[in-house]
Design an enzyme around this catalytic site. Structure first.
Site, short mmCIF file in Angstrom:
data_model
loop_
_atom_site.label_atom_id
_atom_site.label_comp_id
_atom_site.label_asym_id
_atom_site.label_seq_id
_atom_site.Cartn_x
_atom_site.Cartn_y
_atom_site.Cartn_z
N SER A 1 -34.46 -5.89 -21.91
CA SER A 1 -34.63 -6.73 -20.73
C SER A 1 -34.53 -8.18 -21.18
CB SER A 1 -35.95 -6.43 -20.04
OG SER A 1 -36.98 -6.74 -20.91
N LYS B 1 -26.95 -14.26 -12.36
CA LYS B 1 -27.82 -13.10 -12.56
C LYS B 1 -27.64 -12.21 -11.33
CE LYS B 1 -32.27 -11.43 -13.98
NZ LYS B 1 -32.16 -10.24 -13.17
N GLU C 1 3.68 1.86 -1.28
CA GLU C 1 4.22 2.16 -2.60
C GLU C 1 3.13 2.82 -3.46
OE1 GLU C 1 7.24 1.63 -3.71
OE2 GLU C 1 6.96 1.93 -5.87
N CYS D 1 -35.23 -20.25 32.32
CA CYS D 1 -36.05 -20.93 33.32
C CYS D 1 -35.12 -21.39 34.44
CB CYS D 1 -36.72 -22.13 32.67
SG CYS D 1 -37.36 -23.31 33.84
N ASP E 1 -27.90 -9.21 -8.73
CA ASP E 1 -29.05 -8.43 -8.27
C ASP E 1 -28.58 -7.01 -7.97
OD1 ASP E 1 -31.57 -7.83 -7.56
OD2 ASP E 1 -31.56 -8.90 -5.65
N ARG F 1 -29.66 2.01 -17.02
CA ARG F 1 -30.51 1.48 -18.08
C ARG F 1 -31.68 2.42 -18.39
NH1 ARG F 1 -34.85 -2.18 -17.82
NH2 ARG F 1 -35.16 -3.26 -19.80
N CYS G 1 -37.33 -29.02 35.21
CA CYS G 1 -38.08 -28.60 34.02
C CYS G 1 -38.02 -29.67 32.92
CB CYS G 1 -37.51 -27.29 33.50
SG CYS G 1 -38.37 -26.69 32.03
N LYS H 1 -34.57 -17.85 -12.42
CA LYS H 1 -34.41 -17.31 -11.07
C LYS H 1 -34.58 -18.37 -10.00
CE LYS H 1 -35.85 -12.59 -11.82
NZ LYS H 1 -36.38 -11.47 -11.06
N CYS I 1 -42.65 -25.58 32.96
CA CYS I 1 -42.67 -26.16 34.31
C CYS I 1 -43.18 -25.19 35.37
CB CYS I 1 -41.28 -26.67 34.70
SG CYS I 1 -40.12 -25.36 35.08
N ASP J 1 0.53 4.45 -2.30
CA ASP J 1 0.27 5.77 -1.74
C ASP J 1 1.31 6.79 -2.22
OD1 ASP J 1 -1.74 4.57 -0.42
OD2 ASP J 1 -0.85 4.68 1.59
N TYR K 1 -19.57 -5.88 -12.27
CA TYR K 1 -19.25 -7.11 -13.02
C TYR K 1 -19.80 -6.98 -14.43
CZ TYR K 1 -17.78 -9.08 -8.64
OH TYR K 1 -17.11 -9.29 -7.47
N ASP L 1 0.82 -1.21 0.00
CA ASP L 1 0.00 0.00 0.00
C ASP L 1 0.85 1.26 0.00
OD1 ASP L 1 -2.05 -1.74 0.17
OD2 ASP L 1 -2.90 -0.93 2.04
N CYS M 1 -41.85 -20.06 33.67
CA CYS M 1 -41.57 -20.96 32.55
C CYS M 1 -42.88 -21.57 32.02
CB CYS M 1 -40.62 -22.06 33.01
SG CYS M 1 -40.40 -23.37 31.80
N GLU N 1 -24.26 -18.04 -16.67
CA GLU N 1 -23.61 -17.13 -15.73
C GLU N 1 -24.55 -16.71 -14.61
OE1 GLU N 1 -23.55 -13.10 -18.22
OE2 GLU N 1 -22.82 -14.82 -19.35
S1 IVH Z 1 -27.81 -10.06 -20.05
C1 IVH Z 1 -29.96 -8.71 -23.76
N1 IVH Z 1 -26.58 -11.09 -17.99
O1 IVH Z 1 -30.93 -8.66 -15.53
C2 IVH Z 1 -29.60 -9.32 -22.49
N2 IVH Z 1 -28.29 -9.52 -17.57
O2 IVH Z 1 -33.46 -7.96 -17.73
C3 IVH Z 1 -29.18 -8.31 -21.52
N3 IVH Z 1 -28.65 -9.03 -15.18
O3 IVH Z 1 -31.42 -5.58 -15.29
C4 IVH Z 1 -28.99 -8.78 -20.16
N4 IVH Z 1 -27.09 -10.37 -14.43
O4 IVH Z 1 -28.88 -5.89 -15.52
C5 IVH Z 1 -27.53 -10.25 -18.40
N5 IVH Z 1 -25.37 -12.09 -16.25
C6 IVH Z 1 -26.32 -11.24 -16.68
C7 IVH Z 1 -27.08 -10.48 -15.77
C8 IVH Z 1 -28.08 -9.63 -16.26
C9 IVH Z 1 -28.02 -9.50 -14.10
C10 IVH Z 1 -29.75 -8.05 -15.15
C11 IVH Z 1 -29.62 -6.90 -16.09
C12 IVH Z 1 -31.03 -6.45 -16.29
C13 IVH Z 1 -31.79 -7.72 -16.13
C14 IVH Z 1 -32.18 -8.24 -17.49
#
Ligand code: IVH
Length: 700
Positions: A105, A143, A58, A452, A145, A164, A458, A340, A437, A60, A250, A56, A434, A141
């Site tokens: 979406s 999903k 270095e 108790c 949140d 988005r 008990c 999901k 008992c 800094d 990510y 760190d 209690c 992969e």
């Molecule tokens: S692909 C055309 N990959 O899920 C496809 N979306 O409705 C575009 N999300 O809010 C989405 N992890 O941000 C893709 N590994 C992943 C994802 C992902 C989360 C979210 C995305 C969007 C919703 C898709």
């Protein structure tokens, strides 16, 4: 890394030199560039790879050097210098950005089971009119949140970042995004002139917990979940606030791109990884719906261990050519779907709060809920831990609440919805007796529990009390383990330890797995346990906080059970190592009439012990340190130790200069050698007994 503290003097331009020579400026520019390159590399190693190559200090030092140059020559500042990570000027609103390629979406499978994966695979194969038996390759992969974001790079420089929004127009969050350490501000590799990287901004669970602790400390409302916290900070108007809040990113795909970078989706993610973008490593390339379902299952099993929250997995047709062929339905790509997990939170009502008594006497309030489907199962109860937990939640009986069941963890009430109150809700009061008992309850302030005092009496605590009573360091009843105790309780042959001493061989042979011989053995073992020591007896009572060594201290201090039972808290506190909490626990145990009844019956049934021959002060061994080694012919080391401790001696496990005596039996080994080397006195079993003023017949 404590980089944030370095930003304090960033805005000051005190040292600005308005007329640097050209040569000086060129040199400074080159130097700044090289510092930036180092910092970018180290940043990537630290935040993305989790594998820093420099200390760190270095980092800094280099960082400070760059700050100095940029302060001295403001014209050398660049919009993507590592120094902008702290956040720039606050804004009064967020600008709008129209996406070059709309942010679509994704179709969500509503079926949480394996059949959801099968349905998607079948749709794809049908649309592609594949010959029978041919499989499609998928990239699978996580999903995430969080919040979808589009990062736009032109000539390798981050020029904008947008949420988005409605998919067509998003909000400009460039300044805030620049504070996210895992997002590269400049790309080192040769990348397409226009490159849009899409992914998710999230907050790690650990950062979320920390921030909520801070919120609570400042008397502010905690965030409901990491997603909301991330959304709040990303759309914050003051980037300095975002900078402090540790968001993460990510990547999972592309937006506009001026030239293709791969032929498959997995190829795109590999390339993005190579360019320094964080891509979750939990991804695979697989074929066939069973492999999709297996990935769904696997991710579910590791979900709790991930540092961030996810709400499912995403399946994507891997070949970009096939993606193209599949195209879109309305605003969703046909080539991808989200699979999901059942929602982990749901709203329900608390119909009642019952109190359960555990094996250790702890009273646990439990919420009886209107049954609700959450985390894949129907739940109708949730533990409330203790009174304080209820108070912290602000929960009343009849309240609407949010319940959460994540993975296999026990369902919990995470928050109350007071806005839904109707006025009929009631406060919960912890019972002062209690519910099992009827003994009085007391609050253990240190552990914040209510307990108790029924102890041995008990029924809820019976089994535990009996197992403890019979255990090796207590009354040491051979063959009376948990299983046998279960059997005896089930057959209603016993309910308190005193009942053990009424058992007959005839009672036992009736039970499963008991023959004449084993029944006789157990009765003999019980009989043998009648003769014990005061210390063992005290320990056997199972008084809270009274372990083996406290029991010994109590026995030596008071000498008799009566003296100990009639001691008040103050007198108890005088015992070695007994503080207020232990003293109170002992006192309340002996104040409970039910416990006195059980003790009386035990004594009536013949439990006895030798009154200590002398008190601690009088004994020759008191305060002296003994080490036992080898086989003691008549006593055994355990027994010898008990006798020594009972008269206030200390028994150590290794020989040192502080050892007063080594008691050596047959085949004594290295300890004896060491004693000789150190000149420590060596005695045998009979000498030890004479020190204790005991005869062998008395103690065997
Ligand atoms: S692909 C055309 N990959 O899920 C496809 N979306 O409705 C575009 N999300 O809010 C989405 N992890 O941000 C893709 N590994 C992943 C994802 C992902 C989360 C979210 C995305 C969007 C919703 C898709």
């Amino acid at each position: 890394m404590k980089q944030d503290s370095l930003f304090d003097n960033l805005s000051g331009e005190l040292f600005t030199d308005i007329s640097p020579t050209n040569e000086e400026l060129v040199k400074a520019r080159e130097h700044a560039e090289s510092l930036r390159r180092d910092l970018e590399k180290w940043n990537y190693e630290y935040y993305v790879l989790d594998n820093p190559s420099v200390p760190d200090s270095e980092y800094d030092k280099t960082f400070r050097e760059l700050v100095e140059i940029e302060t001295k020559y403001p014209s050398l500042k660049t919009p993507n210098s590592p120094t902008v990570r702290v956040g720039g000027q606050a804004r009064s609103d967020l600008k709008k950005i129209t996406h070059a390629v709309p942010m679509l979406s994704i179709h969500t499978e509503t079926d949480f089971e394996a059949s959801g994966a099968q349905a998607f695979d079948e749709r794809i194969k049908k649309a592609l009119t594949l010959p029978e038996g041919e499989e499609v390759e998928y990239d699978v992969e996580l999903k995430f949140d969080g919040l979808a974001i589009n990062l736009r790079y032109e000539h390798g420089e981050l020029v904008s970042a947008a949420t988005r929004g409605d998919g067509v127009v998003g909000e400009d969050v460039t300044d805030n995004v620049k504070t996210i350490r895992t997002i590269p501000l400049r790309l080192q590799d040769k990348v397409p002139e226009i490159l849009e990287v899409r992914g998710e901004v999230i907050m790690h669970k650990a950062d979320f917990e920390r921030i909520n602790d801070e919120q609570r400390l400042e008397g502010l409302k905690p965030f409901v979940n990491p997603r909301n916290a991330a959304a709040g900070f990303l759309r914050q108007l003051d980037p300095k606030v975002t900078a402090r809040r540790k968001l993460s990113f990510y990547a999972y795909g592309l937006g506009e791109i001026s030239e293709p970078i791969a032929l498959t989706h997995s190829g795109i993610l590999d390339t993005l990884t190579k360019w320094g973008f964080p891509v979750a490593k939990e991804r695979r390339v697989v074929s066939g719906w069973k492999a999709l379902a297996a990935f769904h299952d696997w991710v579910r099993s590791i979900r709790q261990t991930l540092p961030f929250e996810i709400d499912g997995v995403v399946y994507k047709v891997n070949s970009l050519a096939l993606q193209n062929e599949l195209g879109f339905i309305s605003r969703e790509p046909r080539w991808a779907c989200a699979h999901k997990y059942p929602p982990e939170e749901a709203v329900t009502t608390v119909q009642e709060i019952d109190v359960q008594v555990g094996r250790t006497g702890k009273l646990t309030p439990v919420a009886r809920l209107t049954p609700v489907f959450v985390g894949g199962v129907t739940i109708s109860n949730a533990t409330l831990h203790n009174e304080d937990f209820i108070a912290e939640l602000g929960l009343k009986i009849g309240d609407s609440v949010v319940v959460r069941r994540a993975g296999d963890v026990i369902p919990e009430i995470v928050r109350v919805l007071p806005e839904r109150r109707q006025g009929t809700e009631r406060d919960f009061v912890m019972p002062d007796h209690c519910p099992i008992c009827g003994s009085e309850t007391f609050r253990d302030e240190e552990e914040k529990d209510t307990r108790c005092t029924g102890g041995l009496f008990c029924p809820a605590q019976r089994k535990q009390a009996l197992v403890h009573f019979a255990s090796r360091l207590a009354l040491n009843i051979d063959g009376l383990g948990e299983k046998v105790i279960d059997q005896l309780l089930e057959a209603s042959l016993i309910s308190t330890p005193a009942d053990l001493y009424k058992l007959r061989v005839e009672d036992l042979v009736e039970l499963d797995r008991f023959g004449k011989k084993s029944a006789t053995n157990l009765i003999e073992a019980i009989d043998k346990s009648r003769e014990t020591t005061l210390a063992r007896f005290i320990y056997a009572l199972g008084i809270r906080h009274v372990g083996e060594s406290t029991a010994r201290d109590l026995a030596t201090h008071f000498g008799t059970l009566d003296a100990m039972m009639s001691a008040d808290v103050e007198a108890l506190c005088e015992v070695n190592d007994v503080g207020m909490i232990i003293a109170q626990s002992i006192h309340s145990f002996f104040s409970e009439p039910h416990n006195l009844t059980v003790i009386r019956s035990l004594l009536d049934r013949g439990i006895h012990w030798q009154a200590p021959a002398q008190t601690v002060q009088e004994s020759f061994v008191a305060g002296k340190t003994f080490v036992l080694t080898g086989t003691l012919p008549h006593l055994g080391r355990e027994k010898a130790k008990t006798l020594l401790l009972a008269q206030g001696a200390k028994v150590a496990s290794s020989v040192s200069k502080k050892t007063n005596y080594v008691v050596a039996g047959d085949e004594a080994g290295s300890k004896l050698d060491k004693a000789q080397a150190l000149g420590v006195s060596i005695i045998d079993e009979s000498e030890m007994l004479s020190f204790l003023n005991l005869k062998l017949e008395d103690v065997q």
